[in-house]
Design a protein around this motif. Structure first.
Motif, PDB file in Angstrom:
ATOM      1  N   MET A  45       0.832  -1.206   0.000  1.00 37.24           N
ATOM      2  CA  MET A  45       0.000   0.000   0.000  1.00 37.24           C
ATOM      3  C   MET A  45       0.866   1.255   0.000  1.00 37.24           C
ATOM      4  SD  MET A  45      -2.911  -1.300   2.717  1.00 37.24           S
ATOM      5  CE  MET A  45      -3.889   0.202   2.681  1.00 37.24           C
ATOM      6  N   ALA A  46       1.957   1.236   0.778  1.00 35.75           N
ATOM      7  CA  ALA A  46       2.857   2.390   0.816  1.00 35.75           C
ATOM      8  C   ALA A  46       3.546   2.596  -0.530  1.00 35.75           C
ATOM      9  CB  ALA A  46       3.899   2.190   1.922  1.00 35.75           C
ATOM     10  N   LEU A  47       4.005   1.495  -1.147  1.00 39.39           N
ATOM     11  CA  LEU A  47       4.644   1.592  -2.457  1.00 39.39           C
ATOM     12  C   LEU A  47       3.671   2.115  -3.503  1.00 39.39           C
ATOM     13  CD1 LEU A  47       7.151   1.026  -4.178  1.00 39.39           C
ATOM     14  CD2 LEU A  47       6.313  -1.315  -4.508  1.00 39.39           C
ATOM     15  N   ASP A  48       2.419   1.675  -3.408  1.00 32.11           N
ATOM     16  CA  ASP A  48       1.406   2.147  -4.349  1.00 32.11           C
ATOM     17  C   ASP A  48       1.149   3.637  -4.181  1.00 32.11           C
ATOM     18  OD1 ASP A  48      -0.701   1.489  -6.372  1.00 32.11           O
ATOM     19  OD2 ASP A  48      -2.018   2.207  -4.779  1.00 32.11           O
ATOM     20  N   ALA A  49       1.202   4.120  -2.929  1.00 33.97           N
ATOM     21  CA  ALA A  49       0.996   5.550  -2.682  1.00 33.97           C
ATOM     22  C   ALA A  49       2.168   6.369  -3.214  1.00 33.97           C
ATOM     23  CB  ALA A  49       0.821   5.796  -1.187  1.00 33.97           C
ATOM     24  N   LEU A  50       3.394   5.814  -3.113  1.00 32.70           N
ATOM     25  CA  LEU A  50       4.582   6.534  -3.574  1.00 32.70           C
ATOM     26  C   LEU A  50       4.721   6.482  -5.094  1.00 32.70           C
ATOM     27  CD1 LEU A  50       7.167   5.376  -0.855  1.00 32.70           C
ATOM     28  CD2 LEU A  50       6.136   7.642  -1.097  1.00 32.70           C
ATOM     29  N   VAL A  51       4.415   5.319  -5.670  1.00 34.29           N
ATOM     30  CA  VAL A  51       4.532   5.151  -7.125  1.00 34.29           C
ATOM     31  C   VAL A  51       3.211   4.591  -7.659  1.00 34.29           C
ATOM     32  CG1 VAL A  51       5.988   4.254  -8.980  1.00 34.29           C
ATOM     33  CG2 VAL A  51       6.932   4.492  -6.668  1.00 34.29           C
ATOM     34  N   GLY A  59      -4.108  -3.626  -7.891  1.00 32.58           N
ATOM     35  CA  GLY A  59      -4.177  -5.027  -8.282  1.00 32.58           C
ATOM     36  C   GLY A  59      -4.380  -5.951  -7.102  1.00 32.58           C
ATOM     37  N   LEU A  60      -3.627  -5.712  -6.023  1.00 31.15           N
ATOM     38  CA  LEU A  60      -3.773  -6.542  -4.828  1.00 31.15           C
ATOM     39  C   LEU A  60      -5.126  -6.319  -4.164  1.00 31.15           C
ATOM     40  CD1 LEU A  60      -0.199  -6.226  -3.269  1.00 31.15           C
ATOM     41  CD2 LEU A  60      -1.206  -8.216  -4.385  1.00 31.15           C
ATOM     42  N   ARG A  61      -5.589  -5.074  -4.200  1.00 28.71           N
ATOM     43  CA  ARG A  61      -6.898  -4.782  -3.600  1.00 28.71           C
ATOM     44  C   ARG A  61      -8.001  -5.522  -4.348  1.00 28.71           C
ATOM     45  NH1 ARG A  61      -6.304   0.056  -3.648  1.00 28.71           N
ATOM     46  NH2 ARG A  61      -5.637   0.362  -1.491  1.00 28.71           N
ATOM     47  N   ASP A  62      -7.925  -5.534  -5.683  1.00 28.56           N
ATOM     48  CA  ASP A  62      -8.920  -6.263  -6.470  1.00 28.56           C
ATOM     49  C   ASP A  62      -8.874  -7.761  -6.156  1.00 28.56           C
ATOM     50  OD1 ASP A  62      -9.725  -3.926  -7.648  1.00 28.56           O
ATOM     51  OD2 ASP A  62      -8.515  -4.198  -9.465  1.00 28.56           O
ATOM     52  N   LEU A  63      -7.652  -8.281  -5.977  1.00 24.13           N
ATOM     53  CA  LEU A  63      -7.506  -9.696  -5.660  1.00 24.13           C
ATOM     54  C   LEU A  63      -8.135 -10.027  -4.317  1.00 24.13           C
ATOM     55  CD1 LEU A  63      -6.291 -12.525  -6.180  1.00 24.13           C
ATOM     56  CD2 LEU A  63      -4.194 -11.709  -5.070  1.00 24.13           C
TER      57      LEU A  63
END
Length: 421
Positions: A45-51, A59-63
């Motif tokens: 989640m942090a990586l997704d917020a940064l990039v 993608g992980l949330r949909d999964l």
């Protein structure tokens, strides 16, 4: 994702995170898997917020959102977990603690639901009936992850039996209470007539409780007895293991179809096979294989369950503006657990006799688990569901990580103390 692929992915992740825990964290297996899963999820989640361009978080949330956690647990895993847990509880020990287990699993659950419901309604302005539903969501305890720690602390057999027995029946009773309250709080979603009918609604709720609880116990007893009568005529360990698996799966589905409590059915059937079946219906070789099989089922399912709890963070909408409410919810859950343990102990203490430290050990060791998350996810959509889901998730994670990792030390502190009375 097809069910078989999804199951394969979960098994692979549980094995991977379990291996990381074994070599790095060295925590109790289920707790370690949850912590690793939670760290990986938060890092993603942090990586997704940064990039955000990578699309990892989405993608992980949909999964995760594609996994029906509530159905997977309540309609699949729960029956096996309860059956496996009950199978290894000695009925002789449980009989000696029957009064305390019964009072804590009934009066204790009612007190917990009331304390959480009234307190959370006062804190948030949530309608009382909806808040009582939240109380039913967070009242079931799941001390499976900490039982190994408690055994290592060398608790007396009576206290260990009380904790195990209370947790097994607590789950079933709390689930029935949840079904009753959700029908009253969300009548349109559940085809109920609601609380407007006053006394009729109360009478209907009481009849539903009796039908679910008593019906589930009777069905579990009958199926367990019939299974025992068949197994005593067979001497084939592979077939007998298969028969116990059929009892757990088929009995649970039969209870659902019959409209009685499937969790209580699973507990009673497990107790019947663990006591009568193993003692009088199995050879030594069969007993060894049945015992080992269900211990492995218990370990594997708990690993997957705690993995699912760790990754379910993607399904929770956290609002940092309401952090005070979440902290208060954790405190309220602990206060409710204290009341639900202390009142029964004080009521029947002279008659039953409890080990010194029973109240603090059972209060701090009353871990919340997957069933609470599953019940919260199963709620019908409403303005209050996001808050209930978030508060439930925070309570469960705090319970497992903080209480689960410290209850062993608390238990060891009291392990050499004499009885109260």
């Amino acid at each position: 994702m097809p069910p078989l692929q999804l199951a394969s992915l979960l098994i692979v992740l549980a094995a991977l995170f379990g291996t990381i825990n074994y070599f790095v964290l060295r925590l109790p297996q289920a707790i370690g898997i949850l912590l690793v899963a939670l760290i990986v999820s938060l890092a993603a989640m942090a990586l997704d917020a940064l990039v955000p361009g990578l699309g990892i978080g989405s993608g992980l949330r949909d999964l995760v959102l594609g996994i029906d956690f509530s159905d997977a647990l309540l309609e699949g895993m729960l029956g096996l977990l309860l059956f496996a847990g009950a199978l290894h509880v000695k009925v002789e020990d449980l009989r000696a603690q029957a009064l305390s287990v019964f009072v804590m699993a009934t009066i204790g659950v009612a007190l917990s639901v009331a304390v959480v419901g009234v307190g959370f309604s006062w804190l948030t302005g949530m309608p009382l009936l909806v808040a009582l539903v939240f109380g039913a969501v967070v009242s079931p305890t799941d001390p499976v992850a900490v039982l190994g720690v408690l055994r290592a602390a060398r608790l007396s057999r009576s206290l260990e039996t009380t904790i195990a027995g209370e947790s097994l029946f607590n789950d079933g009773v709390a689930y029935v209470v949840f079904l009753i309250l959700i029908g009253l709080a969300f009548p349109a979603a559940h085809g109920a007539h609601g609380a407007a009918e006053g006394g009729n609604a109360v009478a209907a709720a009481a009849m539903l409780f009796l039908r679910e609880a008593v019906g589930g116990a009777l069905l579990g007893g009958v199926l367990g007895w019939l299974t025992f009568r068949v197994m005593r005529r067979i001497d084939d360990y592979a077939l007998e293991v298969l028969i116990t698996l059929a009892l757990a799966f088929g009995g649970y589905e039969l209870a659902v179809a019959a409209g009685v409590s499937a969790p209580i059915m699973a507990v009673v059937a497990g107790l019947m096979i663990g006591h009568v079946g193993m003692k009088y219906g199995m050879s030594d070789e069969t007993r060894k294989y049945v015992d080992a099989f269900w211990k492995m089922i218990d370990e594997i399912l708990n690993a997957v369950l705690f993995l699912l709890i760790g990754i379910e963070v993607f399904a929770v909408a956290f609002d940092l503006d309401g952090i005070e409410t979440l902290v208060a919810a954790v405190a309220l859950s602990l206060a409710a657990r204290l009341v639900s343990v202390a009142v029964p102990v004080l009521l029947i203490g002279r008659r039953q006799g409890f080990e010194r430290g029973t109240i603090p050990i059972m209060t701090w060791g009353g871990l919340k688990g997957g069933i609470s998350v599953a019940l919260a996810l199963s709620l019908p959509d409403s303005d209050w569901k996001p808050l209930i889901l978030t508060a439930t998730y925070v309570i469960v994670v705090f319970s497992i990580l903080v209480q689960g990792l410290s209850v062993g030390a608390l238990a060891r502190r009291f392990s050499r103390e004499p009885k109260l009375v």
